[in-house]
Design a protein around this motif. Structure first.
Motif, PDB file in Angstrom:
ATOM      1  N   LEU A   1      98.341  75.882 -32.054  1.00 54.80           N
ATOM      2  CA  LEU A   1      99.349  75.337 -32.972  1.00 54.80           C
ATOM      3  C   LEU A   1      99.578  73.847 -32.723  1.00 54.80           C
ATOM      4  O   LEU A   1      99.671  73.052 -33.667  1.00 54.80           O
ATOM      5  CB  LEU A   1     100.667  76.097 -32.814  1.00 54.80           C
ATOM      6  CG  LEU A   1     100.879  77.319 -33.701  1.00 54.80           C
ATOM      7  CD1 LEU A   1     102.136  78.066 -33.282  1.00 54.80           C
ATOM      8  CD2 LEU A   1     100.965  76.927 -35.175  1.00 54.80           C
ATOM      9  N   VAL A   2      99.651  73.469 -31.459  1.00 52.64           N
ATOM     10  CA  VAL A   2      99.839  72.051 -31.118  1.00 52.64           C
ATOM     11  C   VAL A   2      98.656  71.225 -31.618  1.00 52.64           C
ATOM     12  O   VAL A   2      98.831  70.145 -32.203  1.00 52.64           O
ATOM     13  CB  VAL A   2     100.025  71.882 -29.595  1.00 52.64           C
ATOM     14  CG1 VAL A   2      99.970  70.405 -29.208  1.00 52.64           C
ATOM     15  CG2 VAL A   2     101.346  72.498 -29.150  1.00 52.64           C
ATOM     16  N   ILE A   3      97.444  71.736 -31.410  1.00 53.21           N
ATOM     17  CA  ILE A   3      96.250  71.017 -31.874  1.00 53.21           C
ATOM     18  C   ILE A   3      96.267  70.883 -33.396  1.00 53.21           C
ATOM     19  O   ILE A   3      95.937  69.823 -33.947  1.00 53.21           O
ATOM     20  CB  ILE A   3      94.970  71.737 -31.406  1.00 53.21           C
ATOM     21  CG1 ILE A   3      94.846  71.659 -29.880  1.00 53.21           C
ATOM     22  CG2 ILE A   3      93.732  71.125 -32.066  1.00 53.21           C
ATOM     23  CD1 ILE A   3      93.683  72.459 -29.319  1.00 53.21           C
ATOM     24  N   ALA A   4      96.664  71.958 -34.081  1.00 48.51           N
ATOM     25  CA  ALA A   4      96.727  71.914 -35.547  1.00 48.51           C
ATOM     26  C   ALA A   4      97.714  70.850 -36.018  1.00 48.51           C
ATOM     27  O   ALA A   4      97.435  70.100 -36.969  1.00 48.51           O
ATOM     28  CB  ALA A   4      97.122  73.286 -36.093  1.00 48.51           C
ATOM     29  N   LEU A   5      98.848  70.755 -35.357  1.00 49.84           N
ATOM     30  CA  LEU A   5      99.847  69.749 -35.729  1.00 49.84           C
ATOM     31  C   LEU A   5      99.354  68.337 -35.422  1.00 49.84           C
ATOM     32  O   LEU A   5      99.620  67.394 -36.181  1.00 49.84           O
ATOM     33  CB  LEU A   5     101.163  70.035 -34.998  1.00 49.84           C
ATOM     34  CG  LEU A   5     101.863  71.344 -35.409  1.00 49.84           C
ATOM     35  CD1 LEU A   5     103.098  71.586 -34.549  1.00 49.84           C
ATOM     36  CD2 LEU A   5     102.233  71.326 -36.886  1.00 49.84           C
ATOM     37  N   ILE A   6      98.626  68.181 -34.313  1.00 52.84           N
ATOM     38  CA  ILE A   6      98.036  66.874 -33.987  1.00 52.84           C
ATOM     39  C   ILE A   6      97.037  66.466 -35.066  1.00 52.84           C
ATOM     40  O   ILE A   6      97.000  65.312 -35.507  1.00 52.84           O
ATOM     41  CB  ILE A   6      97.351  66.923 -32.604  1.00 52.84           C
ATOM     42  CG1 ILE A   6      98.403  67.046 -31.495  1.00 52.84           C
ATOM     43  CG2 ILE A   6      96.493  65.674 -32.374  1.00 52.84           C
ATOM     44  CD1 ILE A   6      97.809  67.275 -30.114  1.00 52.84           C
ATOM     45  N   GLU A   7      96.233  67.430 -35.501  1.00 53.06           N
ATOM     46  CA  GLU A   7      95.249  67.157 -36.555  1.00 53.06           C
ATOM     47  C   GLU A   7      95.939  66.727 -37.851  1.00 53.06           C
ATOM     48  O   GLU A   7      95.510  65.778 -38.508  1.00 53.06           O
ATOM     49  CB  GLU A   7      94.405  68.411 -36.809  1.00 53.06           C
ATOM     50  CG  GLU A   7      93.204  68.541 -35.901  1.00 53.06           C
ATOM     51  CD  GLU A   7      92.118  67.542 -36.269  1.00 53.06           C
ATOM     52  OE1 GLU A   7      91.749  67.461 -37.449  1.00 53.06           O
ATOM     53  OE2 GLU A   7      91.661  66.824 -35.375  1.00 53.06           O
TER      54      GLU A   7
ATOM     55  N   LEU B   1      97.332  77.857 -40.141  1.00 54.64           N
ATOM     56  CA  LEU B   1      98.695  77.839 -39.601  1.00 54.64           C
ATOM     57  C   LEU B   1      99.372  79.195 -39.793  1.00 54.64           C
ATOM     58  O   LEU B   1     100.053  79.698 -38.889  1.00 54.64           O
ATOM     59  CB  LEU B   1      99.517  76.742 -40.285  1.00 54.64           C
ATOM     60  CG  LEU B   1      99.272  75.303 -39.837  1.00 54.64           C
ATOM     61  CD1 LEU B   1     100.044  74.331 -40.719  1.00 54.64           C
ATOM     62  CD2 LEU B   1      99.677  75.116 -38.374  1.00 54.64           C
ATOM     63  N   CYS B   2      99.181  79.780 -40.962  1.00 55.01           N
ATOM     64  CA  CYS B   2      99.743  81.103 -41.230  1.00 55.01           C
ATOM     65  C   CYS B   2      99.187  82.130 -40.246  1.00 55.01           C
ATOM     66  O   CYS B   2      99.931  82.964 -39.709  1.00 55.01           O
ATOM     67  CB  CYS B   2      99.441  81.519 -42.670  1.00 55.01           C
ATOM     68  SG  CYS B   2     100.076  83.159 -43.119  1.00 55.01           S
ATOM     69  N   GLN B   3      97.898  82.065 -39.991  1.00 50.56           N
ATOM     70  CA  GLN B   3      97.284  83.012 -39.060  1.00 50.56           C
ATOM     71  C   GLN B   3      97.841  82.855 -37.652  1.00 50.56           C
ATOM     72  O   GLN B   3      98.094  83.844 -36.954  1.00 50.56           O
ATOM     73  CB  GLN B   3      95.771  82.815 -39.045  1.00 50.56           C
ATOM     74  CG  GLN B   3      95.084  83.250 -40.319  1.00 50.56           C
ATOM     75  CD  GLN B   3      93.578  83.131 -40.216  1.00 50.56           C
ATOM     76  OE1 GLN B   3      92.983  83.524 -39.220  1.00 50.56           O
ATOM     77  NE2 GLN B   3      92.952  82.595 -41.248  1.00 50.56           N
ATOM     78  N   LEU B   4      98.046  81.614 -37.228  1.00 51.58           N
ATOM     79  CA  LEU B   4      98.578  81.382 -35.886  1.00 51.58           C
ATOM     80  C   LEU B   4     100.010  81.901 -35.766  1.00 51.58           C
ATOM     81  O   LEU B   4     100.372  82.524 -34.762  1.00 51.58           O
ATOM     82  CB  LEU B   4      98.516  79.890 -35.553  1.00 51.58           C
ATOM     83  CG  LEU B   4      97.108  79.317 -35.350  1.00 51.58           C
ATOM     84  CD1 LEU B   4      97.159  77.796 -35.218  1.00 51.58           C
ATOM     85  CD2 LEU B   4      96.447  79.928 -34.118  1.00 51.58           C
ATOM     86  N   VAL B   5     100.815  81.642 -36.783  1.00 55.65           N
ATOM     87  CA  VAL B   5     102.188  82.164 -36.777  1.00 55.65           C
ATOM     88  C   VAL B   5     102.168  83.691 -36.795  1.00 55.65           C
ATOM     89  O   VAL B   5     102.916  84.349 -36.052  1.00 55.65           O
ATOM     90  CB  VAL B   5     102.980  81.610 -37.977  1.00 55.65           C
ATOM     91  CG1 VAL B   5     104.366  82.256 -38.051  1.00 55.65           C
ATOM     92  CG2 VAL B   5     103.122  80.096 -37.875  1.00 55.65           C
TER      93      VAL B   5
END
Length: 452
Positions: free
Chosen positions: A234-240, A381-385
């Motif tokens: 999730l952190v990596i996705a937000l950084i991206e 993101l949905c999958q991670l949540v």
């Protein structure tokens, strides 16, 4: 002779049209069927490989200095090469190589096909004939024959390789037709840069690969390690997303919202539907999605009397209502809610395609691929949540993750309703409301005299 040549062109372009419309799901479905039939670790690995390749390709395909028409040809070549190993061998190495190539083709063939199609619409009078329905019929017949003769889908895999080759002349023809569009346009060099993002992406997609595997098989990994992996991803996705903060500024939230909702409907709800309708649930959700996606624009247009502003407000209202309905723990409001969400997605899809392509601040040649890039980001993101919620619910109630994905009965229905469905829907609703507010602010800024 000319008529025969024209027929060949129609068949080739029609085949390309068919592959573009079915490419994103067909390889995955065929490999999934093969895995479900054999329960083989080999096909589980290839299933994960094609899924990850498909997700990763949409992010990194525009890193090179190539035109969309050239990328379209590459997708056909990769599609043919990726299909062959599944038709000819069961060697894991070859199947993984095929999965990577096939995943790239599956992810990118539709965005590039649509881009080229839009280029042609704006520069030529070229029209595609509906020959792809004949190809679809042929594929269906051969798939049925594959089932009947118990050929382990080798015939279908071989046919897909042939279809990609048949479509190749059509792709080359479309490439020639787009010369007028590209003439005089400067090359946009993307290049291989920001290597730190490449390394982060390796970690991110390794996490997605692990989570994808956990949907199919039980691994000896503790819940808290799994939760830690999800949080890192999730952190990596937000950084991206932050690194891409200057791209598609006016569209990004809308596309992320779209991807999140698509993942909710097609991924989570296809499993959650088991707890309402049993094994029929997954198919029911897919039918509802198809009705909404294919009919959304027409249905909402008719209800709004083809008034664009009224249709937009109606769609937003139905979308909010859909989110509220899926919170109700009863199967019929849940199904109606999914339909309303799908109707909105179906209505918004052609609109966002047009607005992106015609936007003066977005590159025409990369508009559609970037649409799917940020939409895919929303889906991931949905999958991670989803997995985060599922891990917490499973850990606190002593259940395995597979208890949700492969349930023996519906005894844990209410647990998954309040612990997973409700928080996931509220997340989606939050993004939806933010998107609606943002969209209205943009509309007011663009048309201050019409702001209400």
């Amino acid at each position: 002779m000319n008529r025969l040549k024209q027929l060949g062109i129609d068949v080739s372009v029609g085949t390309l049209n068919f592959l573009a419309n079915t490419g994103i799901m067909l390889p995955y479905i065929l490999i999934l069927f093969q895995y479900q039939k054999t329960q083989s670790a080999t096909y589980l690995i290839t299933l994960v490989a094609v899924y990850i390749s498909r997700a990763a390709s949409i992010f990194y395909t525009k890193r090179l200095n190539l035109r969309s028409s050239t990328y379209l040809i590459l997708t056909l070549v990769f599609g043919a090469l990726g299909s062959l190993p599944f038709a000819l061998t069961t060697s894991l190495g070859w199947l993984i190589a095929g999965s990577v190539l096939w995943g790239y083709s599956a992810a990118t063939i539709w965005p590039y096909f649509l881009t080229v199609k839009l280029h042609l619409t704006h520069t030529t009078h070229f029209k595609m004939k509906s020959v792809y329905w004949l190809v679809f019929l042929l594929m269906g017949l051969l798939l049925g024959l594959d089932f009947y003769l118990k050929l382990s889908f080798s015939l279908s895999f071989a046919l897909l390789a042939v279809l990609n080759l048949v479509a190749l002349p059509g792709g080359l023809l479309l490439n020639e037709f787009t010369h007028d569009f590209y003439r005089g346009q400067p090359n946009q060099r993307h290049g291989l840069k920001q290597f730190w993002r490449w390394w982060l992406s390796v970690v991110f997609f390794a996490a997605i690969a692990l989570l994808t595997t956990l949907r199919k098989a039980s691994l000896n990994i503790s819940y808290w390690v799994t939760l830690g992996i999800i949080l890192v991803a999730l952190v990596i996705a937000l950084i991206e997303l932050y690194a891409d903060r200057t791209k598609l500024v006016n569209f990004k939230l809308r596309l992320i919202n779209r991807g999140f909702m698509l993942s909710y409907v097609l991924l989570f709800s296809s499993f959650m539907a088991y707890y309402y309708w049993g094994k029929l649930g997954m198919y029911l959700v897919f039918v509802v999605y198809l009705i909404g996606f294919e009919g959304g624009a027409g249905i909402l247009g008719a209800l709004a009397h083809h008034d664009a502003d009224q249709k937009r407000r109606l769609g937003q209202g139905l979308l909010i209502a859909g989110h509220l309905l899926v919170l109700i723990p009863w199967k019929w409001p849940y199904l109606l809610g999914l339909l309303l969400i799908a109707l909105y997605i179906g209505d918004d899809n052609p609109t966002v395609n047009r607005e992106l392509y015609e936007s003066e601040v977005v590159d025409d040649d990369s508009a559609i691929i970037n649409k799917y890039r940020f939409s895919t980001a929303g889906g991931l993101l949905c999958q991670l949540v989803l997995f985060g919620l599922l891990v917490v619910a499973s850990a606190t109630h002593g259940l395995s993750l597979l208890a949700f994905f492969k349930p023996a009965n519906a005894s844990h229905w209410f647990l998954y309703t309040w612990a997973v469905n409700w928080p996931l829907v509220l997340c989606s609703l939050g993004i939806t409301l933010a998107n609606i507010v943002n969209h209205r602010k943009q509309a007011a800024a663009d048309h201050p005299s019409q702001a209400k």
